[in-house]
Design a protein around this motif. Structure first.
Motif, mmCIF file in Angstrom:
data_model
loop_
_atom_site.group_PDB
_atom_site.id
_atom_site.type_symbol
_atom_site.label_atom_id
_atom_site.label_comp_id
_atom_site.label_asym_id
_atom_site.label_seq_id
_atom_site.Cartn_x
_atom_site.Cartn_y
_atom_site.Cartn_z
ATOM 1 N N LEU A 93 0.837 -1.203 0.000
ATOM 2 C CA LEU A 93 0.000 0.000 0.000
ATOM 3 C C LEU A 93 0.876 1.258 0.000
ATOM 4 O O LEU A 93 0.588 2.226 -0.713
ATOM 5 C CB LEU A 93 -0.947 -0.005 1.196
ATOM 6 C CG LEU A 93 -2.007 -1.117 1.200
ATOM 7 C CD1 LEU A 93 -2.801 -1.085 2.501
ATOM 8 C CD2 LEU A 93 -2.926 -1.020 0.000
ATOM 9 N N ALA A 94 1.940 1.227 0.787
ATOM 10 C CA ALA A 94 2.864 2.371 0.821
ATOM 11 C C ALA A 94 3.498 2.562 -0.559
ATOM 12 O O ALA A 94 3.615 3.694 -1.044
ATOM 13 C CB ALA A 94 3.933 2.158 1.882
ATOM 14 N N ASP A 95 3.884 1.458 -1.200
ATOM 15 C CA ASP A 95 4.480 1.525 -2.528
ATOM 16 C C ASP A 95 3.495 2.119 -3.540
ATOM 17 O O ASP A 95 3.869 2.960 -4.365
ATOM 18 C CB ASP A 95 4.922 0.127 -2.969
ATOM 19 C CG ASP A 95 5.641 0.136 -4.307
ATOM 20 O OD1 ASP A 95 6.460 1.042 -4.544
ATOM 21 O OD2 ASP A 95 5.372 -0.769 -5.117
ATOM 22 N N MET A 96 2.243 1.704 -3.465
ATOM 23 C CA MET A 96 1.219 2.266 -4.354
ATOM 24 C C MET A 96 1.090 3.774 -4.154
ATOM 25 O O MET A 96 0.992 4.530 -5.130
ATOM 26 C CB MET A 96 -0.134 1.596 -4.097
ATOM 27 C CG MET A 96 -0.242 0.182 -4.611
ATOM 28 S SD MET A 96 -1.780 -0.642 -4.097
ATOM 29 C CE MET A 96 -3.029 0.425 -4.806
ATOM 30 N N MET A 97 1.101 4.201 -2.900
ATOM 31 C CA MET A 97 0.978 5.633 -2.610
ATOM 32 C C MET A 97 2.221 6.393 -3.079
ATOM 33 O O MET A 97 2.110 7.514 -3.586
ATOM 34 C CB MET A 97 0.741 5.855 -1.116
ATOM 35 C CG MET A 97 -0.611 5.367 -0.622
ATOM 36 S SD MET A 97 -2.025 6.086 -1.493
ATOM 37 C CE MET A 97 -1.801 7.820 -1.168
ATOM 38 N N ILE A 98 3.395 5.786 -2.930
ATOM 39 C CA ILE A 98 4.628 6.418 -3.412
ATOM 40 C C ILE A 98 4.542 6.605 -4.927
ATOM 41 O O ILE A 98 4.865 7.676 -5.451
ATOM 42 C CB ILE A 98 5.866 5.580 -3.021
ATOM 43 C CG1 ILE A 98 6.121 5.695 -1.512
ATOM 44 C CG2 ILE A 98 7.103 6.022 -3.814
ATOM 45 C CD1 ILE A 98 7.150 4.714 -0.965
ATOM 46 N N GLN A 99 4.083 5.573 -5.626
ATOM 47 C CA GLN A 99 3.948 5.665 -7.086
ATOM 48 C C GLN A 99 2.961 6.767 -7.476
ATOM 49 O O GLN A 99 3.205 7.525 -8.420
ATOM 50 C CB GLN A 99 3.495 4.329 -7.661
ATOM 51 C CG GLN A 99 4.564 3.255 -7.621
ATOM 52 C CD GLN A 99 4.047 1.917 -8.116
ATOM 53 O OE1 GLN A 99 3.227 1.857 -9.024
ATOM 54 N NE2 GLN A 99 4.532 0.846 -7.517
ATOM 55 N N GLY A 100 1.859 6.859 -6.746
ATOM 56 C CA GLY A 100 0.867 7.898 -7.033
ATOM 57 C C GLY A 100 1.413 9.299 -6.808
ATOM 58 O O GLY A 100 1.204 10.203 -7.637
ATOM 59 N N ASN A 101 2.124 9.487 -5.696
ATOM 60 C CA ASN A 101 2.724 10.794 -5.416
ATOM 61 C C ASN A 101 3.771 11.141 -6.467
ATOM 62 O O ASN A 101 3.849 12.285 -6.920
ATOM 63 C CB ASN A 101 3.359 10.804 -4.020
ATOM 64 C CG ASN A 101 2.348 11.035 -2.918
ATOM 65 O OD1 ASN A 101 1.890 12.149 -2.715
ATOM 66 N ND2 ASN A 101 1.984 9.993 -2.207
ATOM 67 N N THR A 102 4.561 10.147 -6.868
ATOM 68 C CA THR A 102 5.598 10.376 -7.881
ATOM 69 C C THR A 102 4.961 10.781 -9.206
ATOM 70 O O THR A 102 5.407 11.735 -9.860
ATOM 71 C CB THR A 102 6.452 9.107 -8.071
ATOM 72 O OG1 THR A 102 7.032 8.754 -6.810
ATOM 73 C CG2 THR A 102 7.553 9.323 -9.100
ATOM 74 N N ARG A 103 3.898 10.085 -9.592
ATOM 75 C CA ARG A 103 3.183 10.413 -10.827
ATOM 76 C C ARG A 103 2.594 11.828 -10.734
ATOM 77 O O ARG A 103 2.643 12.597 -11.699
ATOM 78 C CB ARG A 103 2.095 9.379 -11.090
ATOM 79 C CG ARG A 103 1.593 9.327 -12.493
ATOM 80 C CD ARG A 103 0.715 8.115 -12.821
ATOM 81 N NE ARG A 103 0.004 7.499 -11.714
ATOM 82 C CZ ARG A 103 0.399 6.392 -11.055
ATOM 83 N NH1 ARG A 103 1.509 5.783 -11.388
ATOM 84 N NH2 ARG A 103 -0.310 5.900 -10.065
ATOM 85 N N GLY A 104 2.064 12.174 -9.571
ATOM 86 C CA GLY A 104 1.508 13.510 -9.384
ATOM 87 C C GLY A 104 2.555 14.599 -9.561
ATOM 88 O O GLY A 104 2.315 15.608 -10.226
ATOM 89 N N ILE A 105 3.726 14.383 -8.965
ATOM 90 C CA ILE A 105 4.819 15.357 -9.094
ATOM 91 C C ILE A 105 5.236 15.480 -10.556
ATOM 92 O O ILE A 105 5.384 16.588 -11.082
ATOM 93 C CB ILE A 105 6.030 14.937 -8.227
ATOM 94 C CG1 ILE A 105 5.694 15.033 -6.738
ATOM 95 C CG2 ILE A 105 7.255 15.799 -8.558
ATOM 96 C CD1 ILE A 105 6.716 14.356 -5.822
ATOM 97 N N THR A 106 5.408 14.344 -11.213
ATOM 98 C CA THR A 106 5.858 14.332 -12.611
ATOM 99 C C THR A 106 4.858 15.044 -13.516
ATOM 100 O O THR A 106 5.246 15.893 -14.329
ATOM 101 C CB THR A 106 6.065 12.881 -13.098
ATOM 102 O OG1 THR A 106 6.969 12.226 -12.209
ATOM 103 C CG2 THR A 106 6.620 12.836 -14.500
ATOM 104 N N ASP A 107 3.584 14.717 -13.378
ATOM 105 C CA ASP A 107 2.558 15.346 -14.217
ATOM 106 C C ASP A 107 2.501 16.856 -13.987
ATOM 107 O O ASP A 107 2.418 17.634 -14.941
ATOM 108 C CB ASP A 107 1.179 14.733 -13.949
ATOM 109 C CG ASP A 107 1.064 13.294 -14.437
ATOM 110 O OD1 ASP A 107 1.962 12.827 -15.184
ATOM 111 O OD2 ASP A 107 0.081 12.624 -14.056
ATOM 112 N N LEU A 108 2.559 17.256 -12.737
ATOM 113 C CA LEU A 108 2.477 18.681 -12.418
ATOM 114 C C LEU A 108 3.732 19.417 -12.904
ATOM 115 O O LEU A 108 3.648 20.517 -13.449
ATOM 116 C CB LEU A 108 2.275 18.871 -10.912
ATOM 117 C CG LEU A 108 1.906 20.258 -10.419
ATOM 118 C CD1 LEU A 108 0.752 20.855 -11.209
ATOM 119 C CD2 LEU A 108 1.553 20.209 -8.939
#
Length: 145
Positions: A93-108
């Motif tokens: 679950l932590a890994d999934m959230m890390i991936q989501g945050n990383t994708r958010g940073i990259t997209d923004l």
């Protein structure tokens, strides 16, 4: 008056904050680790604060924030269900959230770099969101085992 660049950065910031909140809301029921649950709840509260801060900018400009489609929410929910079907461990679950945050940073970051002549306060909001997501990643790394 909101320029196209302003709108693009504000829209992506808003989508990013909303997605962070919605993801946590969908995943929190699967979390069994009390510390992770507390961290995620704190993150969700901060995402809500950022979302509301961005909404105020839309209202100041007499604009509407972008609406999320039912299709996007359904895809997010389905993705989370599939991803946790066989593994809902704390680390996963932590890994999934890390991936989501990383994708958010990259997209923004992509949107900000494509829209350079953006109002300073919109740029700062986007930066605040990216900084917050970076801190989330650092906190979540502790749960990877």
């Amino acid at each position: 008056m909101m320029t196209e660049a302003d709108r693009a950065v504000l829209d992506e910031s808003y989508r990013n904050a909303r997605m962070g909140r919605e993801t946590i809301n969908m995943i929190i029921g699967k979390v069994e680790d009390d510390d992770l649950a507390l961290d995620l709840n704190r993150q969700a509260c901060r995402f809500v604060q950022l979302e509301e801060k961005i909404q105020k900018e839309y209202y100041k400009e007499k604009e509407k924030p972008p609406e999320d489609s039912l299709m996007n929410r359904t895809m997010l929910w389905g993705g989370i269900q599939m991803n946790t079907l066989l593994n809902a461990s704390t680390g996963h679950l932590a890994d999934m959230m890390i991936q989501g945050n990383t994708r958010g940073i990259t997209d923004l970051m992509k949107v900000v770099s494509k829209n350079k002549p953006v109002q300073k306060e919109y740029y700062e909001m986007a930066q605040e969101l990216m900084d917050f997501e970076e801190k989330n990643i650092e906190k979540l790394k502790a749960y990877l085992k």
